[in-house]
Design a protein around this motif. Structure first.
Motif, PDB file in Angstrom:
ATOM      1  N   SER A 335      15.614 -77.435 -55.858  1.00 32.75           N
ATOM      2  CA  SER A 335      15.985 -77.585 -57.274  1.00 32.75           C
ATOM      3  C   SER A 335      15.908 -79.029 -57.744  1.00 32.75           C
ATOM      4  O   SER A 335      15.987 -79.304 -58.954  1.00 32.75           O
ATOM      5  N   ALA A 336      15.728 -79.981 -56.810  1.00 32.56           N
ATOM      6  CA  ALA A 336      15.658 -81.392 -57.191  1.00 32.56           C
ATOM      7  C   ALA A 336      14.479 -81.685 -58.107  1.00 32.56           C
ATOM      8  O   ALA A 336      14.507 -82.656 -58.875  1.00 32.56           O
ATOM      9  N   HIS A 337      13.419 -80.833 -58.051  1.00 27.51           N
ATOM     10  CA  HIS A 337      12.265 -81.027 -58.935  1.00 27.51           C
ATOM     11  C   HIS A 337      12.657 -80.925 -60.406  1.00 27.51           C
ATOM     12  O   HIS A 337      12.012 -81.519 -61.276  1.00 27.51           O
ATOM     13  N   PHE A 338      13.724 -80.177 -60.699  1.00 22.63           N
ATOM     14  CA  PHE A 338      14.111 -79.958 -62.103  1.00 22.63           C
ATOM     15  C   PHE A 338      15.171 -80.948 -62.582  1.00 22.63           C
ATOM     16  O   PHE A 338      15.491 -80.970 -63.774  1.00 22.63           O
ATOM     17  N   LEU A 339      15.725 -81.760 -61.671  1.00 21.21           N
ATOM     18  CA  LEU A 339      16.838 -82.641 -62.056  1.00 21.21           C
ATOM     19  C   LEU A 339      16.481 -83.659 -63.133  1.00 21.21           C
ATOM     20  O   LEU A 339      17.335 -84.003 -63.968  1.00 21.21           O
ATOM     21  N   PRO A 340      15.223 -84.176 -63.169  1.00 21.96           N
ATOM     22  CA  PRO A 340      14.926 -85.113 -64.267  1.00 21.96           C
ATOM     23  C   PRO A 340      14.961 -84.470 -65.644  1.00 21.96           C
ATOM     24  O   PRO A 340      14.982 -85.178 -66.668  1.00 21.96           O
ATOM     25  N   PHE A 341      14.982 -83.137 -65.695  1.00 20.07           N
ATOM     26  CA  PHE A 341      14.868 -82.457 -66.991  1.00 20.07           C
ATOM     27  C   PHE A 341      16.096 -81.648 -67.358  1.00 20.07           C
ATOM     28  O   PHE A 341      16.211 -81.175 -68.493  1.00 20.07           O
ATOM     29  N   MET A 342      17.030 -81.443 -66.401  1.00 15.65           N
ATOM     30  CA  MET A 342      18.189 -80.594 -66.690  1.00 15.65           C
ATOM     31  C   MET A 342      19.307 -80.915 -65.707  1.00 15.65           C
ATOM     32  O   MET A 342      19.070 -81.530 -64.667  1.00 15.65           O
ATOM     33  N   PRO A 343      20.544 -80.498 -66.015  1.00 20.28           N
ATOM     34  CA  PRO A 343      21.678 -80.729 -65.110  1.00 20.28           C
ATOM     35  C   PRO A 343      21.512 -79.981 -63.781  1.00 20.28           C
ATOM     36  O   PRO A 343      20.709 -79.046 -63.662  1.00 20.28           O
ATOM     37  N   ALA A 345      23.431 -77.813 -62.210  1.00 19.08           N
ATOM     38  CA  ALA A 345      23.737 -76.377 -62.240  1.00 19.08           C
ATOM     39  C   ALA A 345      22.580 -75.583 -62.839  1.00 19.08           C
ATOM     40  O   ALA A 345      22.201 -74.521 -62.326  1.00 19.08           O
ATOM     41  N   ALA A 346      21.998 -76.107 -63.916  1.00 14.11           N
ATOM     42  CA  ALA A 346      20.875 -75.415 -64.543  1.00 14.11           C
ATOM     43  C   ALA A 346      19.650 -75.414 -63.630  1.00 14.11           C
ATOM     44  O   ALA A 346      18.920 -74.414 -63.543  1.00 14.11           O
ATOM     45  N   ALA A 347      19.432 -76.540 -62.939  1.00  7.67           N
ATOM     46  CA  ALA A 347      18.291 -76.619 -62.020  1.00  7.67           C
ATOM     47  C   ALA A 347      18.438 -75.618 -60.883  1.00  7.67           C
ATOM     48  O   ALA A 347      17.471 -74.949 -60.488  1.00  7.67           O
ATOM     49  N   ALA A 348      19.651 -75.498 -60.334  1.00  6.12           N
ATOM     50  CA  ALA A 348      19.887 -74.547 -59.252  1.00  6.12           C
ATOM     51  C   ALA A 348      19.705 -73.113 -59.744  1.00  6.12           C
ATOM     52  O   ALA A 348      19.123 -72.266 -59.046  1.00  6.12           O
ATOM     53  N   ALA A 349      20.191 -72.834 -60.954  1.00  6.46           N
ATOM     54  CA  ALA A 349      20.074 -71.486 -61.514  1.00  6.46           C
ATOM     55  C   ALA A 349      18.610 -71.126 -61.748  1.00  6.46           C
ATOM     56  O   ALA A 349      18.167 -69.999 -61.465  1.00  6.46           O
ATOM     57  N   LEU A 350      17.835 -72.080 -62.277  1.00  5.65           N
ATOM     58  CA  LEU A 350      16.414 -71.827 -62.541  1.00  5.65           C
ATOM     59  C   LEU A 350      15.652 -71.608 -61.234  1.00  5.65           C
ATOM     60  O   LEU A 350      14.802 -70.712 -61.133  1.00  5.65           O
ATOM     61  N   THR A 351      15.966 -72.407 -60.226  1.00  4.27           N
ATOM     62  CA  THR A 351      15.310 -72.246 -58.925  1.00  4.27           C
ATOM     63  C   THR A 351      15.633 -70.881 -58.320  1.00  4.27           C
ATOM     64  O   THR A 351      14.753 -70.192 -57.798  1.00  4.27           O
ATOM     65  N   LEU A 352      16.901 -70.488 -58.403  1.00  6.17           N
ATOM     66  CA  LEU A 352      17.313 -69.188 -57.877  1.00  6.17           C
ATOM     67  C   LEU A 352      16.590 -68.056 -58.604  1.00  6.17           C
ATOM     68  O   LEU A 352      16.119 -67.090 -57.981  1.00  6.17           O
ATOM     69  N   ALA A 353      16.467 -68.180 -59.925  1.00  8.24           N
ATOM     70  CA  ALA A 353      15.796 -67.145 -60.713  1.00  8.24           C
ATOM     71  C   ALA A 353      14.329 -67.004 -60.321  1.00  8.24           C
ATOM     72  O   ALA A 353      13.827 -65.890 -60.154  1.00  8.24           O
ATOM     73  N   THR A 354      13.648 -68.139 -60.170  1.00  9.81           N
ATOM     74  CA  THR A 354      12.227 -68.066 -59.801  1.00  9.81           C
ATOM     75  C   THR A 354      12.049 -67.502 -58.398  1.00  9.81           C
ATOM     76  O   THR A 354      11.093 -66.756 -58.129  1.00  9.81           O
ATOM     77  N   CYS A 355      12.973 -67.818 -57.494  1.00  8.36           N
ATOM     78  CA  CYS A 355      12.895 -67.262 -56.138  1.00  8.36           C
ATOM     79  C   CYS A 355      13.066 -65.746 -56.165  1.00  8.36           C
ATOM     80  O   CYS A 355      12.337 -65.009 -55.485  1.00  8.36           O
ATOM     81  N   LEU A 356      14.025 -65.278 -56.925  1.00  9.91           N
ATOM     82  CA  LEU A 356      14.260 -63.835 -57.007  1.00  9.91           C
ATOM     83  C   LEU A 356      13.080 -63.118 -57.653  1.00  9.91           C
ATOM     84  O   LEU A 356      12.735 -61.990 -57.263  1.00  9.91           O
ATOM     85  N   ILE A 357      12.449 -63.750 -58.638  1.00 14.39           N
ATOM     86  CA  ILE A 357      11.255 -63.154 -59.259  1.00 14.39           C
ATOM     87  C   ILE A 357      10.138 -63.032 -58.229  1.00 14.39           C
ATOM     88  O   ILE A 357       9.475 -61.987 -58.130  1.00 14.39           O
TER      89      ILE A 357
END
Length: 424
Positions: A335-343, A345-357
Motif C-alpha cells: 500500500s506504500a505505492h498509494f501513500l503519496p496520494f492518500m492517507p 488507511a485509504a491506501a490500505a483499503a484500496l490495496t485490499l480492494a484490488t487484491c480481493l478483485i
C-alpha cells in the motif's frame, strides 16, 4: 413434415437440421443458447429450452403441437455444474414420450449409443439405455440409431480430441493406442434420419463403417489430414491417464466439458464397436470422410490450440490468484505505492480492494458459466491498472520486469482465452 430437433445446435444435431431443411421439411430447433444458430441457420425456427428442466409431460405440450417427427440429438457425457445427466437423458425423454402419446403420436428418432459391454453401467450409457427401453415399450413409432464414433467437417468432444492428439509435436502420446474404433460420417447419420422421416427405416440400428481401426490408426489418419509429417506413436501406460482424468472430471464439476473425463476414457478403453450385426446401411470409412472435407489452416490452428486452452485458462487463474494473494502477505509494504496520494488507511483499503478483485477474477474464470464475464473483467481491471499507474507513478514503466510491463502479456493471454472460449 414438421420436425422438432432436440440438441439442434450440436455437432450432430446441426447437420441433421440442415439436411432436413434441404429435404423440404419445416424444422424447429431446440437448444440452450440458439442465438448464434439463428444467424447461421435462419431457415430453422429456433426455440430456447433446457432439457434438464423439462421432466414433466406438460413441459412438452406446446413444443409437440403439430409436430410429425421428433429427433433427439441432445445428450451430455457426465454430471457437472451445467449438466444433469439423469434429467437430460432419461427423465426428460420419458416425459417427452408421455406427452407424445397424448398428442399426434410423432415418430421419435433417438440418437443413442452402444449401451452394453463393460462400460454399460456408466451413468451416461445407463441413462441412454433407460430412455431407449422406454421408447421401445412406448408404442410410439420410433427409430433408435446407435452410431459409432462420428466424424465430420466440424469437430466436438471426441473428434476434437483426435485432432488435438494428431497435432501433437514430434510424437503421438496415446493411452489405449490399440483400442478398436469404428467410425462413420456425420452425413451418414443425417442420411439415416432423413430415411426414417421418409418411412424407409425404423427399429433399432447400429451405424458404423465396415472397418475397424485402432485409436492409433485413427490419430495417424487425422495427422495426415492436417498435413503434418508422420510421427511415432508413444504408448502411455494407463496409470498415467489417472491424474489427467481426475483433473478432467474436476473441470466437469466446474462446468467444462472435457473429452478426457472418466466416462470417455472408460469407453475408449474397451473400444468403440457395434453391439450387434449392422443393418446394411451404407456408411463412409474414416479416410473417405476426412478426404471429402480437406483441412484448412483453421483446422490446424484449432487442433494446436485445443489442448492449450485449458492451460491458458488455468494459467490466467493462477496469475490473478497470486497477484491478489501475494500482496496481502505484505499489505503495508504494497500500500506504500498509494501513500503519496492518500492517507495510510485509504491506501490500505484500496490495496485490499484490488487484491480481493484479483482473487475473485482468478477464481471466477475457473467456473465455465462465469468464465466470459471473468475474462472481460480481467481486461477491464488490467486497463484500469495501467491507466491509473501511468498517471500516478509513470516511472514504473522504466522497469522492464515491473508490474506494468507484466500486465501486457496477461492482456494478450486473456484475449486468446476469449477468442477460443466457445465450445461449439
Amino acid at each position: 413434415m414438421n420436425i422438432l430437433i432436440l440438441g439442434a445446435t450440436g455437432f450432430i444435431g446441426s447437420v441433421i437440421a440442415a439436411r432436413l431443411v434441404a429435404d423440404g421439411h419445416a424444422v424447429t430447433g431446440l437448444g440452450r443458447n440458439p442465438v448464434r444458430a439463428r444467424l447461421k441457420q435462419p431457415a430453422i425456427d429456433w426455440r430456447q429450452a433446457d432439457l434438464s428442466r423439462m421432466t414433466e409431460a406438460d413441459d412438452w405440450d406446446d413444443l409437440l403441437k403439430d409436430q410429425h417427427v421428433v429427433v433427439n440429438c441432445a445428450g451430455t457425457l457426465q454430471d457437472g455444474l451445467s449438466d444433469n445427466l439423469s434429467a437430460t437423458q432419461a427423465e426428460a425423454m420419458l416425459a417427452l414420450y408421455s406427452a407424445a402419446k397424448g398428442s399426434s403420436r410423432p415418430l421419435i428418432v433417438q440418437i443413442s449409443a452402444r449401451t452394453t459391454g463393460a462400460a454399460g453401467d456408466l451413468p451416461f450409457l445407463a441413462t441412454k439405455r433407460r430412455a431407449d427401453e422406454a421408447l421401445a415399450a412406448s408404442g410410439l413409432p420410433y427409430l433408435i440409431l446407435r452410431p459409432a464414433l462420428v466424424l465430420g467437417r466440424n469437430a466436438h468432444g471426441g473428434s476434437a480430441l483426435l485432432r488435438a492428439l494428431a497435432a501433437f509435436p514430434l510424437v503421438l502420446p496415446l493411452v489405449h493406442a490399440e483400442s478398436p474404433v469404428e467410425t462413420l460420417s456425420v452425413d451418414d447419420v443425417a442420411e439415416a434420419v432423413s430415411r426414417a422421416v421418409s418411412g424407409d427405416i425404423s427399429g433399432d440400428i447400429d451405424l458404423a463403417a465396415d472397418e475397424v481401426l485402432t485409436l492409433a490408426d485413427l490419430v495417424r489418419l487425422h495427422r495426415q489430414w492436417l498435413g503434418l509429417p508422420a510421427a511415432r506413436v508413444f504408448p502411455l501406460p494407463r496409470l498415467l491417464a489417472g491424474p489427467v482424468t481426475w483433473l478432467a472430471d474436476l473441470s466437469g464439476r466446474l462446468g467444462w466439458r472435457s473429452p478426457l473425463r472418466s466416462t470417455a476414457m472408460t469407453v475408449i478403453s474397451e473400444g468403440v464397436r457395434s453391439s450387434k450385426a449392422k443393418s446394411g446401411f451404407a456408411t463412409t470409412p474414416a479416410a473417405a470422410t476426412l478426404s471429402a472435407n480437406p483441412s484448412g489452416v483453421q483446422d490446424l490452428w484449432f487442433a494446436r490450440l485445443y489442448l492449450l486452452k485449458p492451460l491458458v485458462i488455468s494459467g490466467l487463474s493462477v496469475f490473478w490468484l497470486l497477484s491478489g494473494l501475494i500482496p496481502l502477505l505484505t499489505l503495508e509494504k504494497t500500500s506504500a505505492h498509494f501513500l503519496p496520494f492518500m492517507p495510510q488507511a485509504a491506501a490500505a483499503a484500496l490495496t485490499l480492494a484490488t487484491c480481493l478483485i484479483d482473487i475473485a477474477l482468478g477464481a471466477a474464470v475457473l467456473l465455465r458459466p462465469l468464465a466470459k464475464s471473468a475474462l472481460l473483467g480481467m481486461l477491464a481491471v488490467s486497463f484500469a491498472y495501467l491507466a491509473g499507474a501511468s498517471l500516478l507513478e509513470p516511472a514504473l514503466w522504466l522497469d522492464p520486469l515491473g508490474p506494468l510491463v507484466k500486465v501486457l502479456p496477461s492482456i494478450l493471454l486473456t484475449l486468446t482465452a476469449l477468442a477460443t472460449l466457445d465450445e461449439r
